[in-house]
Design a protein around this motif. Structure first.
Motif, mmCIF file in Angstrom:
data_model
loop_
_atom_site.group_PDB
_atom_site.id
_atom_site.type_symbol
_atom_site.label_atom_id
_atom_site.label_comp_id
_atom_site.label_asym_id
_atom_site.label_seq_id
_atom_site.Cartn_x
_atom_site.Cartn_y
_atom_site.Cartn_z
ATOM 1 N N MET A 248 -29.268 6.868 36.855
ATOM 2 C CA MET A 248 -29.723 6.088 35.719
ATOM 3 C C MET A 248 -30.942 6.786 35.096
ATOM 4 S SD MET A 248 -31.280 2.237 35.598
ATOM 5 C CE MET A 248 -29.798 1.289 35.669
ATOM 6 N N ALA A 249 -30.925 6.892 33.802
ATOM 7 C CA ALA A 249 -32.039 7.525 33.087
ATOM 8 C C ALA A 249 -33.272 6.624 33.135
ATOM 9 C CB ALA A 249 -31.646 7.771 31.640
ATOM 10 N N PRO A 250 -34.469 7.227 33.168
ATOM 11 C CA PRO A 250 -35.679 6.398 33.162
ATOM 12 C C PRO A 250 -35.772 5.607 31.869
ATOM 13 C CG PRO A 250 -36.239 8.756 33.130
ATOM 14 C CD PRO A 250 -34.754 8.647 33.185
ATOM 15 N N GLN A 251 -36.284 4.397 31.978
ATOM 16 C CA GLN A 251 -36.457 3.560 30.801
ATOM 17 C C GLN A 251 -37.576 4.122 29.940
ATOM 18 O OE1 GLN A 251 -37.210 -0.567 31.656
ATOM 19 N NE2 GLN A 251 -36.243 -1.179 29.751
ATOM 20 N N MET A 252 -37.379 4.059 28.632
ATOM 21 C CA MET A 252 -38.377 4.563 27.689
ATOM 22 C C MET A 252 -39.024 3.382 26.990
ATOM 23 S SD MET A 252 -36.000 7.737 26.321
ATOM 24 C CE MET A 252 -36.693 7.770 24.729
ATOM 25 N N ASP B 234 -42.751 11.989 28.434
ATOM 26 C CA ASP B 234 -41.295 12.085 28.309
ATOM 27 C C ASP B 234 -40.631 10.736 28.078
ATOM 28 O OD1 ASP B 234 -41.451 14.813 28.723
ATOM 29 O OD2 ASP B 234 -40.885 14.701 30.841
ATOM 30 N N THR B 235 -41.310 9.663 28.430
ATOM 31 C CA THR B 235 -40.709 8.328 28.309
ATOM 32 C C THR B 235 -41.556 7.336 27.513
ATOM 33 O OG1 THR B 235 -41.675 7.643 30.420
ATOM 34 C CG2 THR B 235 -39.434 8.560 30.490
#
Length: 137
Positions: A1-5, A45-46
């Motif tokens: 799962m991609a990190p939440q932004m 990055d996020t």
């Protein structure tokens, strides 16, 4: 799962002046999400702040709802972590040198240290360092 932004949207009176302010703090902008009404400030990055002209900002709010004047009322506290006390000071000092103003006195609890400033539109920014070795339990 991609990190939440996270994208924090902030109204600004003068987009070019706001961009110049944050560039003096060492930040950059993502041109893919920027134009003459918006600038995507890259914090990490996020984490991003969308600096929007007041007209553009109003397009995202409910009809008839006023934009807060951040120089007169606090609408949000934007808090960023720093890798050290010195890095917290560097960012706060850069903000003050770029035309920001102190938001409040520095906070020093030994294991946690913080500085604050307001940007050109009065938005309240906090930058803090916390000792990773401190017992948080």
């Amino acid at each position: 799962m991609a990190p939440q932004m996270i994208f924090v949207n902030l109204p600004v009176k003068d987009l070019d002046a706001s961009k110049a302010f944050f560039e003096k703090l060492g930040y950059s902008f993502n041109p893919q999400f920027s134009d003459d009404t918006a600038a995507c400030l890259v914090i990490s990055d996020t984490i991003f702040a969308m600096l929007l002209t007041e007209k553009k900002f109003k397009e995202f709010t409910a009809p008839g709802k006023e934009i807060s004047d951040a120089t007169k009322a606090t609408e949000v506290l934007i808090t960023l972590s720093a890798d050290s006390r010195e890095k917290a000071d560097e960012l706060a000092d850069a903000a003050l040198a770029a035309g920001g103003t102190p938001a409040k006195e520095p906070m020093d609890m030994g294991f946690m240290y913080g500085r604050s400033f307001t940007d050109l539109d009065g938005h309240h920014w906090e930058v803090f360092w916390m000792d990773p070795a401190a017992d948080q339990g």
